[in-house]
Design a protein around this motif. Structure first.
Motif, PDB file in Angstrom:
ATOM      1  N   LEU A 234       1.078  -0.990   0.050  1.00 41.51           N
ATOM      2  CA  LEU A 234       0.164   0.386  -0.366  1.00 41.51           C
ATOM      3  C   LEU A 234       0.877   1.233   0.198  1.00 41.51           C
ATOM      4  O   LEU A 234       0.532   2.276  -0.208  1.00 41.51           O
ATOM      5  CB  LEU A 234      -0.664   0.143   1.248  1.00 41.51           C
ATOM      6  CG  LEU A 234      -2.055  -1.184   1.253  1.00 41.51           C
ATOM      7  CD1 LEU A 234      -2.607  -1.008   2.530  1.00 41.51           C
ATOM      8  CD2 LEU A 234      -3.369  -1.343   0.445  1.00 41.51           C
ATOM      9  N   ILE A 235       2.043   0.993   0.116  1.00 44.35           N
ATOM     10  CA  ILE A 235       2.953   2.319   0.189  1.00 44.35           C
ATOM     11  C   ILE A 235       3.324   1.976  -0.967  1.00 44.35           C
ATOM     12  O   ILE A 235       4.669   1.500  -1.296  1.00 44.35           O
ATOM     13  CB  ILE A 235       4.029   2.077   1.208  1.00 44.35           C
ATOM     14  CG1 ILE A 235       2.806   2.483   2.693  1.00 44.35           C
ATOM     15  CG2 ILE A 235       4.657   3.116   1.417  1.00 44.35           C
ATOM     16  CD1 ILE A 235       3.871   1.730   4.676  1.00 44.35           C
ATOM     17  N   ALA A 236       3.877   2.986  -2.060  1.00 42.42           N
ATOM     18  CA  ALA A 236       4.784   3.113  -3.004  1.00 42.42           C
ATOM     19  C   ALA A 236       6.365   4.065  -2.586  1.00 42.42           C
ATOM     20  O   ALA A 236       6.872   5.037  -3.217  1.00 42.42           O
ATOM     21  CB  ALA A 236       4.165   4.771  -3.918  1.00 42.42           C
ATOM     22  N   VAL A 237       6.589   3.420  -1.545  1.00 45.62           N
ATOM     23  CA  VAL A 237       8.454   4.045  -1.527  1.00 45.62           C
ATOM     24  C   VAL A 237       9.049   2.765  -1.687  1.00 45.62           C
ATOM     25  O   VAL A 237       8.386   1.579  -0.983  1.00 45.62           O
ATOM     26  CB  VAL A 237       8.348   4.646  -0.639  1.00 45.62           C
ATOM     27  CG1 VAL A 237       9.647   4.688   0.111  1.00 45.62           C
ATOM     28  CG2 VAL A 237       7.417   6.089   0.090  1.00 45.62           C
ATOM     29  N   ALA A 238      10.401   3.239  -2.305  1.00 48.63           N
ATOM     30  CA  ALA A 238      11.016   1.436  -2.672  1.00 48.63           C
ATOM     31  C   ALA A 238      11.877   0.662  -1.309  1.00 48.63           C
ATOM     32  O   ALA A 238      11.445  -0.588  -1.481  1.00 48.63           O
ATOM     33  CB  ALA A 238      12.365   1.412  -3.022  1.00 48.63           C
ATOM     34  N   ASN A 239      12.102   1.303  -0.188  1.00 54.44           N
ATOM     35  CA  ASN A 239      13.079   0.746   0.670  1.00 54.44           C
ATOM     36  C   ASN A 239      12.092   0.806   2.093  1.00 54.44           C
ATOM     37  O   ASN A 239      11.227   1.707   2.690  1.00 54.44           O
ATOM     38  CB  ASN A 239      14.134   1.900   0.761  1.00 54.44           C
ATOM     39  CG  ASN A 239      15.100   1.460   1.904  1.00 54.44           C
ATOM     40  OD1 ASN A 239      14.571   0.264   2.400  1.00 54.44           O
ATOM     41  ND2 ASN A 239      16.090   1.804   2.247  1.00 54.44           N
ATOM     42  N   VAL A 240      11.084  -0.129   2.232  1.00 54.12           N
ATOM     43  CA  VAL A 240       9.979  -0.083   3.388  1.00 54.12           C
ATOM     44  C   VAL A 240      10.543  -1.117   4.294  1.00 54.12           C
ATOM     45  O   VAL A 240      10.623  -2.697   3.190  1.00 54.12           O
ATOM     46  CB  VAL A 240       8.804  -0.300   3.192  1.00 54.12           C
ATOM     47  CG1 VAL A 240       7.877  -0.058   4.481  1.00 54.12           C
ATOM     48  CG2 VAL A 240       8.846   1.351   1.765  1.00 54.12           C
ATOM     49  N   THR A 241      10.963  -1.132   5.162  1.00 57.35           N
ATOM     50  CA  THR A 241      11.627  -2.237   6.074  1.00 57.35           C
ATOM     51  C   THR A 241       9.981  -3.272   7.672  1.00 57.35           C
ATOM     52  O   THR A 241       9.402  -1.606   7.356  1.00 57.35           O
ATOM     53  CB  THR A 241      13.032  -3.032   6.515  1.00 57.35           C
ATOM     54  OG1 THR A 241      12.896  -1.430   7.245  1.00 57.35           O
ATOM     55  CG2 THR A 241      13.524  -2.229   5.488  1.00 57.35           C
ATOM     56  N   GLU A 242      10.766  -3.900   7.870  1.00 59.44           N
ATOM     57  CA  GLU A 242       8.909  -4.161   9.329  1.00 59.44           C
ATOM     58  C   GLU A 242      10.638  -4.504  10.378  1.00 59.44           C
ATOM     59  O   GLU A 242      11.782  -4.812  10.192  1.00 59.44           O
ATOM     60  CB  GLU A 242       8.490  -5.256   8.937  1.00 59.44           C
ATOM     61  CG  GLU A 242       9.418  -6.078   8.555  1.00 59.44           C
ATOM     62  CD  GLU A 242       8.102  -7.699   8.216  1.00 59.44           C
ATOM     63  OE1 GLU A 242       7.735  -8.207   8.627  1.00 59.44           O
ATOM     64  OE2 GLU A 242       7.759  -7.799   6.934  1.00 59.44           O
ATOM     65  N   THR A 243       9.619  -4.443  10.983  1.00 54.50           N
ATOM     66  CA  THR A 243      10.751  -4.518  12.954  1.00 54.50           C
ATOM     67  C   THR A 243       9.604  -5.268  13.401  1.00 54.50           C
ATOM     68  O   THR A 243       8.411  -4.145  13.449  1.00 54.50           O
ATOM     69  CB  THR A 243      11.648  -3.588  13.213  1.00 54.50           C
ATOM     70  OG1 THR A 243      12.444  -4.102  14.036  1.00 54.50           O
ATOM     71  CG2 THR A 243      10.971  -2.577  13.488  1.00 54.50           C
ATOM     72  N   LYS A 244      10.078  -5.511  14.425  1.00 53.50           N
ATOM     73  CA  LYS A 244       9.194  -6.114  15.631  1.00 53.50           C
ATOM     74  C   LYS A 244       9.027  -5.061  17.319  1.00 53.50           C
ATOM     75  O   LYS A 244       8.544  -5.370  18.416  1.00 53.50           O
ATOM     76  CB  LYS A 244       8.706  -7.219  16.566  1.00 53.50           C
ATOM     77  CG  LYS A 244       8.046  -7.759  15.143  1.00 53.50           C
ATOM     78  CD  LYS A 244       6.915  -9.032  14.896  1.00 53.50           C
ATOM     79  CE  LYS A 244       6.489  -9.830  13.861  1.00 53.50           C
ATOM     80  NZ  LYS A 244       6.072 -11.511  13.980  1.00 53.50           N
ATOM     81  N   THR A 245      10.571  -4.810  17.237  1.00 50.51           N
ATOM     82  CA  THR A 245      11.381  -4.363  18.026  1.00 50.51           C
ATOM     83  C   THR A 245      11.073  -2.494  18.377  1.00 50.51           C
ATOM     84  O   THR A 245      11.685  -2.347  17.015  1.00 50.51           O
ATOM     85  CB  THR A 245      12.805  -4.976  18.282  1.00 50.51           C
ATOM     86  OG1 THR A 245      12.863  -4.131  16.947  1.00 50.51           O
ATOM     87  CG2 THR A 245      13.104  -6.765  18.285  1.00 50.51           C
ATOM     88  N   MET A 246      11.303  -2.084  19.687  1.00 48.90           N
ATOM     89  CA  MET A 246      10.971  -0.328  19.729  1.00 48.90           C
ATOM     90  C   MET A 246      12.374   0.377  19.265  1.00 48.90           C
ATOM     91  O   MET A 246      12.496   1.401  18.724  1.00 48.90           O
ATOM     92  CB  MET A 246      10.646  -0.254  20.458  1.00 48.90           C
ATOM     93  CG  MET A 246       8.885  -0.541  21.094  1.00 48.90           C
ATOM     94  SD  MET A 246       8.445   0.697  19.306  1.00 48.90           S
ATOM     95  CE  MET A 246       6.406   0.491  20.098  1.00 48.90           C
ATOM     96  N   SER A 247      13.248  -0.848  19.733  1.00 53.34           N
ATOM     97  CA  SER A 247      14.874   0.069  20.239  1.00 53.34           C
ATOM     98  C   SER A 247      15.385   0.588  18.138  1.00 53.34           C
ATOM     99  O   SER A 247      15.736   1.033  17.897  1.00 53.34           O
ATOM    100  CB  SER A 247      16.482  -1.074  20.295  1.00 53.34           C
ATOM    101  OG  SER A 247      16.071  -2.338  20.106  1.00 53.34           O
ATOM    102  N   THR A 248      14.723  -0.801  17.369  1.00 51.10           N
ATOM    103  CA  THR A 248      15.079  -0.595  16.238  1.00 51.10           C
ATOM    104  C   THR A 248      14.626   1.220  15.588  1.00 51.10           C
ATOM    105  O   THR A 248      14.704   1.440  14.822  1.00 51.10           O
ATOM    106  CB  THR A 248      14.736  -2.189  15.041  1.00 51.10           C
ATOM    107  OG1 THR A 248      15.416  -2.927  16.129  1.00 51.10           O
ATOM    108  CG2 THR A 248      14.869  -1.654  13.611  1.00 51.10           C
ATOM    109  N   VAL A 249      13.163   0.508  15.937  1.00 51.15           N
ATOM    110  CA  VAL A 249      11.725   2.138  15.595  1.00 51.15           C
ATOM    111  C   VAL A 249      12.170   2.792  16.179  1.00 51.15           C
ATOM    112  O   VAL A 249      12.267   4.214  15.132  1.00 51.15           O
ATOM    113  CB  VAL A 249      10.941   1.554  15.987  1.00 51.15           C
ATOM    114  CG1 VAL A 249       9.888   2.612  15.595  1.00 51.15           C
ATOM    115  CG2 VAL A 249       9.799   0.512  16.041  1.00 51.15           C
TER     116      VAL A 249
END
Length: 544
Positions: free
Chosen positions: A137-152
């Motif tokens: 749904l996002i039109a940006v090439a570099n999208v990653t995911e994480t489940k940890t708040m420190s990385t966020v």
């Protein structure tokens, strides 16, 4: 103490039948190494357990409200932290978090929020929202995911946008960095007549891209690390796999990983943490602002260190002969490059030794001065109340003050102040009978020649004073003793295990081809032996 230790080892060897003293020593040394390694492993396991506990406690929450509350508490309700909440047509709550001033709002509005709202209308009602569907749904090439708040948190601080969706325990990290940055321009401290005009700037990604444009090889590697507990500065180690000196690379990694400090604001901070001899006047870590110089050094097997927020890039190992060479030496014809090098080395020696030689000859060795010149010098010195050494100290002190004021003042004013100040101070000092005219001339010669080798300007200033003291106290004998001590000190230095005076001591074939003389490039078929020992061939065998 040492004797007591030997006695204990002898007792052990006699108590164990069949065990020699050598064998006992060998086994004790192996046991000591095992204990040290065990302690290191135990410490690492403790750190890993602590990190795992910390990560487990800071997972992304499944509700937008809980995530927002966490960020408000973590950032102490800072005013530059922006929250933007909206809902899709199906009623799903979405939270956008970013820091004002670090993101490109055009990308955020057009490619993230509008794209998400419009594309979400096409989803069926019972579609399960997982990270894969959300990325589409996002039109940006570099999208990653994480489940940890420190990385966020790290990504938000680095200028990325974070998206939380209700009932999804995963955060999307969207690359949307965008802040004001300086344009690529020629560095003031490394101007050239022939060669590239571009220089590094304060943005680390721009700097790494400038290097990548010079070395278009998949073997060019950038290793990213973060230094500074408060600043969390992005640092990158650059090298060419297959060419880099592996022992130097390993040592650089080890020293960088040992840095434990609050802040890294410039590569000067890193240099002081990793250099071999912090109290030496000679720097064992090089720096440059030009991509072509950094590329040339990496291609010889060196390691470069980039730091976000500064245009200065460190290069390791750093050798003495590099300080007397410039990038233009390799862009011009060999004969002219050799002439400039001889001039540069001569200027380096003149800047250091001329004041001390003048004082030594006038104070202790008048018989070595031609008679006519000696009589004229005696005439000018007859009204001076100070000895020659004190005169020289006074003028060198004035010179350093003027130089420092010229550097710190605005550029338009600084040069004028230096020239006018030098004329007024020099003429006034002579007219007032404070110093003699030859001392003013000697100071001017030492100052002008000192600018020809800017990489050694700080070392030249200190050596000039030290040799002046030696010449004032012991004459030429003191200067010779000083040269002996300075050479021994330089030879003893190391830059990440590589001798600082390499190609001279220890010497190799490049000392004839690329030190005082600069041979044609087609004769330099091998990389410097002191830096790279495994992959030395850099030109084809058929290259004439």
């Amino acid at each position: 103490m040492k004797r007591r230790k030997c006695l204990n080892i002898n007792k052990i060897s006699t108590a164990i039948s069949g065990a020699s003293l050598f064998k006992v020593k060998k086994n004790l040394y192996a046991l000591k190494q095992l204990i040290m390694e065990s302690e290191e492993i135990a410490a690492k396991i403790s750190q890993l357990i602590a990190i795992l506990r910390h990560e487990k406690a800071k997972s992304v929450f499944t509700t937008v409200t809980a995530n927002k509350t966490f960020f408000e508490e973590t950032f102490k309700q800072s005013s530059d932290l922006i929250f933007y909440e909206f809902a899709t047509f199906s009623g799903v709550k979405v939270l956008i978090v970013y820091i004002d001033g670090l993101v490109n709002k055009e990308i955020l509005g057009r490619d993230v929020i509008n794209s998400f709202i419009i594309k979400s209308k096409e989803l069926q009602t019972n579609t399960l929202l997982d990270s894969k569907v959300l990325k589409d749904l996002i039109a940006v090439a570099n999208v990653t995911e994480t489940k940890t708040m420190s990385t966020v948190i790290d990504n938000v601080l680095n200028g990325n946008t974070v998206m939380f969706v209700d009932k999804v325990a995963t955060a999307l990290l969207i690359d949307s960095k965008g802040w004001e940055r300086r344009a690529v321009a020629e560095p003031d401290t490394e101007t050239v007549i022939r060669g590239p005009r571009e220089g590094f700037i304060e943005n680390i990604r721009t700097n790494t891209s400038l290097l990548r444009r010079k070395i278009k090889s998949p073997n060019l590697v950038f290793e990213n690390i973060t230094l500074g507990k408060q600043t969390k500065t992005n640092v990158a180690i650059a090298y060419i796999d297959g060419i880099v000196n592996q022992s130097v690379l390993g040592e650089v990694r080890r020293r960088l990983n040992k840095i434990d400090t609050d802040s890294i604001l410039e590569t000067g901070y890193i240099e002081q943490f990793i250099e071999d001899s912090p109290f030496s006047v000679l720097a064992t870590v090089g720096n440059t602002q030009k991509p072509d110089i950094a590329a040339a050094k990496i291609l010889e097997g060196r390691v470069a260190i980039f730091c976000d927020g500064t245009p200065h890039v460190l290069t390791i190992p750093h050798l003495f002969i590099e300080t007397l060479q410039t990038s233009e030496d390799y862009y011009m014809r060999p004969l002219l490059a050799t002439a400039w090098r001889i001039l540069r080395i001569s200027a380096f020696l003149i800047s250091i030794f001329v004041p001390s030689f003048y004082v030594a000859l006038q104070t202790f060795h008048q018989e070595m001065i031609p008679t006519i010149l000696l009589l004229r010098m005696a005439g000018t010195n007859s009204d001076i109340p100070f000895p020659a050494g004190a005169e020289m100290f006074i003028m060198l002190g004035f010179y350093e003050l003027l130089r420092e004021s010229g550097i710190r003042l605005p550029r338009a004013v600084g040069s004028a102040i230096s020239i006018v100040g030098a004329l007024i101070v020099g003429e006034s000092a002579v007219n007032a009978g404070l110093v003699s005219a030859p001392v003013v001339i000697i100071t001017a010669i030492a100052g002008v020649t000192g600018f020809i080798v800017p990489a050694l300007s700080e070392a030249v200033m200190i050596y000039r004073i030290l040799f002046l003291i030696a010449g004032s106290v012991m004459g030429l004998y003191g200067i010779v003793c000083g040269i002996f001590v300075a050479v021994m000190h330089a030879v003893s230095l190391r830059s990440c295990g590589v001798p600082y005076t390499s190609t001279l001591a220890p010497s190799d074939e490049s000392v004839f081809k690329d030190f005082i003389f600069r041979f044609p490039l087609w004769t330099m078929k091998r990389r410097p032996e002191a830096i790279e020992k495994n992959n030395q061939q850099r030109q084809g065998k058929n290259q004439w």
